[in-house]
Design a protein around this motif. Structure first.
Motif, PDB file in Angstrom:
ATOM      1  N   GLU A  45       0.844  -1.196   0.000  1.00 56.47           N
ATOM      2  CA  GLU A  45       0.000   0.000   0.000  1.00 56.47           C
ATOM      3  C   GLU A  45       0.878   1.244   0.000  1.00 56.47           C
ATOM      4  O   GLU A  45       1.973   1.244   0.557  1.00 56.47           O
ATOM      5  N   LEU A  46       0.364   2.297  -0.613  1.00 58.98           N
ATOM      6  CA  LEU A  46       1.077   3.576  -0.683  1.00 58.98           C
ATOM      7  C   LEU A  46       0.239   4.656  -0.030  1.00 58.98           C
ATOM      8  O   LEU A  46      -0.940   4.798  -0.323  1.00 58.98           O
ATOM      9  N   LEU A  47       0.869   5.395   0.856  1.00 57.07           N
ATOM     10  CA  LEU A  47       0.268   6.599   1.428  1.00 57.07           C
ATOM     11  C   LEU A  47       1.169   7.755   1.026  1.00 57.07           C
ATOM     12  O   LEU A  47       2.336   7.796   1.410  1.00 57.07           O
ATOM     13  N   ARG A  48       0.642   8.660   0.221  1.00 54.94           N
ATOM     14  CA  ARG A  48       1.441   9.797  -0.236  1.00 54.94           C
ATOM     15  C   ARG A  48       1.059  11.030   0.569  1.00 54.94           C
ATOM     16  O   ARG A  48      -0.100  11.412   0.629  1.00 54.94           O
ATOM     17  N   LEU A  49       2.067  11.629   1.181  1.00 58.28           N
ATOM     18  CA  LEU A  49       1.849  12.880   1.894  1.00 58.28           C
ATOM     19  C   LEU A  49       1.937  14.026   0.893  1.00 58.28           C
ATOM     20  O   LEU A  49       2.811  14.017   0.016  1.00 58.28           O
ATOM     21  N   PRO A  50       1.054  15.011   0.977  1.00 61.05           N
ATOM     22  CA  PRO A  50       1.018  16.081  -0.029  1.00 61.05           C
ATOM     23  C   PRO A  50       2.220  17.021  -0.001  1.00 61.05           C
ATOM     24  O   PRO A  50       2.559  17.620  -1.013  1.00 61.05           O
ATOM     25  N   GLN A  51       2.846  17.139   1.148  1.00 59.30           N
ATOM     26  CA  GLN A  51       4.034  18.001   1.241  1.00 59.30           C
ATOM     27  C   GLN A  51       5.067  17.342   2.142  1.00 59.30           C
ATOM     28  O   GLN A  51       4.748  16.572   3.016  1.00 59.30           O
ATOM     29  N   ARG A  52       6.314  17.694   1.893  1.00 61.25           N
ATOM     30  CA  ARG A  52       7.423  17.096   2.637  1.00 61.25           C
ATOM     31  C   ARG A  52       7.381  17.569   4.085  1.00 61.25           C
ATOM     32  O   ARG A  52       7.380  18.757   4.366  1.00 61.25           O
ATOM     33  N   GLN A  53       7.333  16.593   5.012  1.00 64.87           N
ATOM     34  CA  GLN A  53       7.255  16.927   6.434  1.00 64.87           C
ATOM     35  C   GLN A  53       8.310  16.210   7.270  1.00 64.87           C
ATOM     36  O   GLN A  53       8.444  16.464   8.447  1.00 64.87           O
ATOM     37  N   GLY A  54       9.013  15.245   6.673  1.00 69.69           N
ATOM     38  CA  GLY A  54      10.047  14.539   7.407  1.00 69.69           C
ATOM     39  C   GLY A  54       9.611  13.146   7.818  1.00 69.69           C
ATOM     40  O   GLY A  54       8.435  12.781   7.761  1.00 69.69           O
ATOM     41  N   LYS A  55      10.597  12.362   8.230  1.00 66.59           N
ATOM     42  CA  LYS A  55      10.387  10.951   8.548  1.00 66.59           C
ATOM     43  C   LYS A  55       9.415  10.748   9.703  1.00 66.59           C
ATOM     44  O   LYS A  55       8.530   9.889   9.640  1.00 66.59           O
ATOM     45  N   THR A  56       9.558  11.504  10.760  1.00 59.95           N
ATOM     46  CA  THR A  56       8.684  11.328  11.923  1.00 59.95           C
ATOM     47  C   THR A  56       7.242  11.615  11.572  1.00 59.95           C
ATOM     48  O   THR A  56       6.335  10.869  11.971  1.00 59.95           O
ATOM     49  N   ALA A  57       6.995  12.659  10.799  1.00 62.01           N
ATOM     50  CA  ALA A  57       5.626  12.978  10.374  1.00 62.01           C
ATOM     51  C   ALA A  57       5.066  11.866   9.499  1.00 62.01           C
ATOM     52  O   ALA A  57       3.884  11.521   9.599  1.00 62.01           O
ATOM     53  N   ALA A  58       5.907  11.278   8.652  1.00 62.28           N
ATOM     54  CA  ALA A  58       5.463  10.178   7.799  1.00 62.28           C
ATOM     55  C   ALA A  58       5.081   8.967   8.652  1.00 62.28           C
ATOM     56  O   ALA A  58       4.053   8.322   8.418  1.00 62.28           O
ATOM     57  N   GLU A  59       5.898   8.644   9.641  1.00 61.25           N
ATOM     58  CA  GLU A  59       5.582   7.519  10.531  1.00 61.25           C
ATOM     59  C   GLU A  59       4.295   7.782  11.308  1.00 61.25           C
ATOM     60  O   GLU A  59       3.463   6.887  11.471  1.00 61.25           O
ATOM     61  N   ASN A  60       4.114   9.016  11.761  1.00 65.53           N
ATOM     62  CA  ASN A  60       2.897   9.364  12.492  1.00 65.53           C
ATOM     63  C   ASN A  60       1.666   9.315  11.598  1.00 65.53           C
ATOM     64  O   ASN A  60       0.585   8.920  12.043  1.00 65.53           O
ATOM     65  N   ALA A  61       1.800   9.699  10.338  1.00 66.85           N
ATOM     66  CA  ALA A  61       0.672   9.645   9.400  1.00 66.85           C
ATOM     67  C   ALA A  61       0.270   8.204   9.118  1.00 66.85           C
ATOM     68  O   ALA A  61      -0.904   7.914   8.860  1.00 66.85           O
ATOM     69  N   ALA A  62       1.220   7.289   9.169  1.00 73.54           N
ATOM     70  CA  ALA A  62       0.943   5.883   8.894  1.00 73.54           C
ATOM     71  C   ALA A  62       0.214   5.204  10.044  1.00 73.54           C
ATOM     72  O   ALA A  62      -0.546   4.255   9.828  1.00 73.54           O
ATOM     73  N   ARG A  63       0.426   5.641  11.238  1.00 77.73           N
ATOM     74  CA  ARG A  63      -0.064   4.948  12.432  1.00 77.73           C
ATOM     75  C   ARG A  63      -1.547   4.575  12.385  1.00 77.73           C
ATOM     76  O   ARG A  63      -1.904   3.436  12.684  1.00 77.73           O
ATOM     77  N   PRO A  64      -2.459   5.474  12.007  1.00 76.52           N
ATOM     78  CA  PRO A  64      -3.883   5.088  12.012  1.00 76.52           C
ATOM     79  C   PRO A  64      -4.231   3.984  10.996  1.00 76.52           C
ATOM     80  O   PRO A  64      -5.262   3.335  11.123  1.00 76.52           O
ATOM     81  N   LEU A  65      -3.377   3.761  10.017  1.00 73.67           N
ATOM     82  CA  LEU A  65      -3.648   2.765   8.982  1.00 73.67           C
ATOM     83  C   LEU A  65      -3.075   1.387   9.303  1.00 73.67           C
ATOM     84  O   LEU A  65      -3.337   0.429   8.579  1.00 73.67           O
ATOM     85  N   LEU A  66      -2.305   1.283  10.366  1.00 72.70           N
ATOM     86  CA  LEU A  66      -1.620   0.037  10.687  1.00 72.70           C
ATOM     87  C   LEU A  66      -2.523  -0.884  11.504  1.00 72.70           C
ATOM     88  O   LEU A  66      -3.244  -0.436  12.384  1.00 72.70           O
ATOM     89  N   THR A  67      -2.473  -2.165  11.187  1.00 75.13           N
ATOM     90  CA  THR A  67      -3.346  -3.137  11.830  1.00 75.13           C
ATOM     91  C   THR A  67      -2.587  -4.186  12.630  1.00 75.13           C
ATOM     92  O   THR A  67      -3.206  -5.015  13.284  1.00 75.13           O
ATOM     93  N   GLY A  68      -1.285  -4.175  12.560  1.00 79.02           N
ATOM     94  CA  GLY A  68      -0.505  -5.230  13.184  1.00 79.02           C
ATOM     95  C   GLY A  68      -0.338  -5.089  14.678  1.00 79.02           C
ATOM     96  O   GLY A  68      -0.365  -3.993  15.226  1.00 79.02           O
ATOM     97  N   GLU A  69      -0.148  -6.245  15.311  1.00 80.24           N
ATOM     98  CA  GLU A  69       0.206  -6.266  16.727  1.00 80.24           C
ATOM     99  C   GLU A  69       1.668  -5.873  16.890  1.00 80.24           C
ATOM    100  O   GLU A  69       2.077  -5.395  17.939  1.00 80.24           O
ATOM    101  N   ILE A  70       2.439  -6.121  15.836  1.00 76.31           N
ATOM    102  CA  ILE A  70       3.846  -5.750  15.805  1.00 76.31           C
ATOM    103  C   ILE A  70       4.026  -4.772  14.657  1.00 76.31           C
ATOM    104  O   ILE A  70       3.591  -5.034  13.539  1.00 76.31           O
ATOM    105  N   ILE A  71       4.673  -3.654  14.930  1.00 74.33           N
ATOM    106  CA  ILE A  71       4.922  -2.641  13.905  1.00 74.33           C
ATOM    107  C   ILE A  71       6.420  -2.536  13.697  1.00 74.33           C
ATOM    108  O   ILE A  71       7.178  -2.349  14.653  1.00 74.33           O
ATOM    109  N   VAL A  72       6.837  -2.665  12.444  1.00 71.24           N
ATOM    110  CA  VAL A  72       8.246  -2.597  12.093  1.00 71.24           C
ATOM    111  C   VAL A  72       8.444  -1.362  11.219  1.00 71.24           C
ATOM    112  O   VAL A  72       7.854  -1.260  10.147  1.00 71.24           O
ATOM    113  N   ASN A  73       9.254  -0.431  11.675  1.00 69.60           N
ATOM    114  CA  ASN A  73       9.635   0.733  10.879  1.00 69.60           C
ATOM    115  C   ASN A  73      11.005   0.451  10.286  1.00 69.60           C
ATOM    116  O   ASN A  73      11.923   0.092  11.004  1.00 69.60           O
ATOM    117  N   THR A  74      11.122   0.627   8.985  1.00 71.00           N
ATOM    118  CA  THR A  74      12.399   0.389   8.332  1.00 71.00           C
ATOM    119  C   THR A  74      12.613   1.457   7.270  1.00 71.00           C
ATOM    120  O   THR A  74      11.756   2.302   7.035  1.00 71.00           O
TER     121      THR A  74
END
Length: 144
Positions: free
Chosen positions: A107-136
């Motif tokens: 799946e792809l989530l495109r952010l409309p403007q550049r906000q940095g890695k932390t903002a990207a990880e935070n934007a992803a959080r509501p879409l995640l369904t796993g009991e284990i989350i791996v950021n890479t």
């Protein structure tokens, strides 16, 4: 008093040897033991925890396809994992490359403007369904 300096020296050498030889040996033995136990206990796919793998990326067109192929090759049931690429407003074709993997569960989530890695990880959080989350990262080599 000659005994105390010799004892301190022996203790220091012992700690150094343990750090470089003893600790890695203990970790290796524990991993072999755990791996053997896990092989005997491997159950059905539905018993495994759901995982979510998140890749925040910005202009990673040169490496993203190979990274996604390595993630897809991971020895984990596809129905128990979610792979989400968060594009931080990439401008080099990264989004198009990721889009080619949509039929394989990426799946792809495109952010409309550049906000940095932390903002990207935070934007992803509501879409995640796993009991284990791996950021890479896209440049990380992943072992199947």
């Amino acid at each position: 008093m000659m005994g105390l300096p010799a004892f301190v020296l022996a203790l220091a050498v012992g700690f150094c040897l343990y750090t470089y030889l003893g600790y890695p040996a203990v970790v290796k033995l524990l991993s072999l033991r755990r791996r053997g136990r896990a092989a005997g206990q491997r159950g059905t796919a539905s018993q495994l925890p759901r995982i979510s793998i998140v890749l925040p990326v910005y202009n990673e067109a040169a490496v993203i396809a190979a990274t996604l192929e390595r993630i897809l090759a991971i020895d984990y049931p596809a129905e128990r994992r979610k792979i989400l690429v968060v594009s931080d407003a990439s401008t080099d074709g990264t989004d198009e490359i990721v889009g080619r993997f949509a039929d394989r569960g990426i799946e792809l989530l495109r952010l409309p403007q550049r906000q940095g890695k932390t903002a990207a990880e935070n934007a992803a959080r509501p879409l995640l369904t796993g009991e284990i989350i791996v950021n890479t990262d896209a440049s990380v080599r992943i072992d199947p």
